[in-house]
Every structure is written in C-alpha cells, then in structure tokens.
Scaffold this motif. Structure first.
Motif, PDB file in Angstrom:
ATOM      1  N   LYS A   5      33.223  40.577  32.533  1.00 53.49           N
ATOM      2  CA  LYS A   5      34.234  39.981  33.386  1.00 53.49           C
ATOM      3  C   LYS A   5      33.990  38.323  33.524  1.00 53.49           C
ATOM      4  O   LYS A   5      32.692  37.940  33.608  1.00 53.49           O
ATOM      5  N   LEU A   6      35.144  37.754  33.635  1.00 55.13           N
ATOM      6  CA  LEU A   6      35.026  36.330  33.787  1.00 55.13           C
ATOM      7  C   LEU A   6      34.891  36.278  35.422  1.00 55.13           C
ATOM      8  O   LEU A   6      35.689  36.618  35.917  1.00 55.13           O
ATOM      9  N   ASN A   7      33.888  35.131  35.579  1.00 56.95           N
ATOM     10  CA  ASN A   7      33.754  34.834  36.965  1.00 56.95           C
ATOM     11  C   ASN A   7      33.852  33.349  37.081  1.00 56.95           C
ATOM     12  O   ASN A   7      32.782  32.737  36.992  1.00 56.95           O
ATOM     13  N   ILE A   8      35.034  32.855  37.408  1.00 56.24           N
ATOM     14  CA  ILE A   8      35.051  31.390  37.504  1.00 56.24           C
ATOM     15  C   ILE A   8      34.880  31.047  39.001  1.00 56.24           C
ATOM     16  O   ILE A   8      35.345  31.399  39.900  1.00 56.24           O
ATOM     17  N   SER A  15      30.577  32.091  34.992  1.00 56.26           N
ATOM     18  CA  SER A  15      30.110  32.857  34.008  1.00 56.26           C
ATOM     19  C   SER A  15      30.765  33.898  33.416  1.00 56.26           C
ATOM     20  O   SER A  15      31.911  34.277  34.043  1.00 56.26           O
ATOM     21  N   PHE A  16      30.150  34.788  32.458  1.00 55.71           N
ATOM     22  CA  PHE A  16      30.640  35.556  31.865  1.00 55.71           C
ATOM     23  C   PHE A  16      29.584  36.871  32.356  1.00 55.71           C
ATOM     24  O   PHE A  16      28.765  36.637  32.017  1.00 55.71           O
ATOM     25  N   ASP A  17      30.103  37.803  33.244  1.00 56.70           N
ATOM     26  CA  ASP A  17      29.107  38.766  33.426  1.00 56.70           C
ATOM     27  C   ASP A  17      29.279  39.940  32.705  1.00 56.70           C
ATOM     28  O   ASP A  17      30.564  40.483  32.635  1.00 56.70           O
ATOM     29  N   ASP A  31      29.993  25.875  32.366  1.00 61.51           N
ATOM     30  CA  ASP A  31      30.724  24.770  33.119  1.00 61.51           C
ATOM     31  C   ASP A  31      31.887  24.407  32.147  1.00 61.51           C
ATOM     32  O   ASP A  31      31.711  24.201  31.224  1.00 61.51           O
ATOM     33  N   ILE A  32      32.979  23.937  32.649  1.00 64.85           N
ATOM     34  CA  ILE A  32      34.154  23.405  32.197  1.00 64.85           C
ATOM     35  C   ILE A  32      34.478  21.843  32.871  1.00 64.85           C
ATOM     36  O   ILE A  32      34.753  21.903  33.747  1.00 64.85           O
ATOM     37  N   TYR A  64      37.762  33.248  24.902  1.00 64.82           N
ATOM     38  CA  TYR A  64      38.391  32.455  26.138  1.00 64.82           C
ATOM     39  C   TYR A  64      38.417  30.862  25.687  1.00 64.82           C
ATOM     40  O   TYR A  64      39.241  30.318  25.988  1.00 64.82           O
ATOM     41  N   THR A  65      37.555  30.369  24.835  1.00 69.47           N
ATOM     42  CA  THR A  65      37.445  28.917  24.370  1.00 69.47           C
ATOM     43  C   THR A  65      38.743  28.915  23.687  1.00 69.47           C
ATOM     44  O   THR A  65      39.475  27.883  23.701  1.00 69.47           O
ATOM     45  N   ARG A  66      38.983  29.727  22.666  1.00 61.63           N
ATOM     46  CA  ARG A  66      39.927  29.604  21.743  1.00 61.63           C
ATOM     47  C   ARG A  66      41.365  29.653  22.519  1.00 61.63           C
ATOM     48  O   ARG A  66      42.310  28.823  22.326  1.00 61.63           O
TER      49      ARG A  66
END
Length: 100
Positions: A5-8, A15-17, A31-32, A64-66
């Motif tokens: 799960k993505l946790n922004i 984090s990706f949890d 971090d972005i 996610y990055t792509r």
C-alpha cells in the motif's frame, strides 16, 4: 497474500508499506522532490525475510516511478544493489547524477 500500500505523506518521507495476514511486515521509505524519487530505506520484519517481500516493495516502487515519470535516486543499500545487479531492468529510471 501480501499486499503493498502506498502511504504518501506531505512534508515528510512517504512509504510503500507491505502487509500480510499478520499486519504490517515491511516498508520502503522514500521522498519525492521534483522528478526525483529518493529511496532511503527498505526493511522487512526479520521473521518475514526470505519470502520475496523486499522484491515486492521494489516492484511497487518501480511501477509507481514509471507511471509517474520519475527518476530514482537509490540511497537505500538494497535498492542500490538491485539497480547495479540488474542495471538493464532499471536504466530507464535510474538517476545516476549522485553516483560516486
């Protein structure tokens, strides 16, 4: 079956949890900034190691990055080793500007 799960988080690392039937068992901290996604740390609960969970987190981060057209700065030792070991898989998203 394990799920990522993505946790922004705003203003702090996200984090990706990773969750399985026992609850949260791992995370990948990132971090972005602009178009760069910096991965700082990957951790799996010791009793859950060896099940491919770190790779699940890596795969989720790469997807996610792509999808978001970002570049990865792999500060995390696990991610950095995977990028070096399988450079052909990650060369399109690897920001090497911080490499020594």
């Amino acid at each position: 079956m394990a799920k990522v799960k993505l946790n922004i988080q705003e203003g702090e690392p996200s984090s990706f949890d990773l969750y399985d039937e026992d609850g949260k068992v791992g995370e990948m901290i990132f971090d972005i900034q602009g178009k760069d996604l910096t991965v700082y740390h990957t951790e799996i609960e010791p009793e859950k190691e060896g099940k491919g969970y770190a790779k699940m987190l890596l795969d989720a981060m790469v997807a996610y990055t792509r999808k978001n057209e970002l570049m990865v700065i792999p500060m995390c030792p696990y991610v950095h080793v995977q990028f070096k070991r399988h450079e052909e898989l990650y060369q399109d998203i690897w920001n090497k500007s911080n490499e020594n």
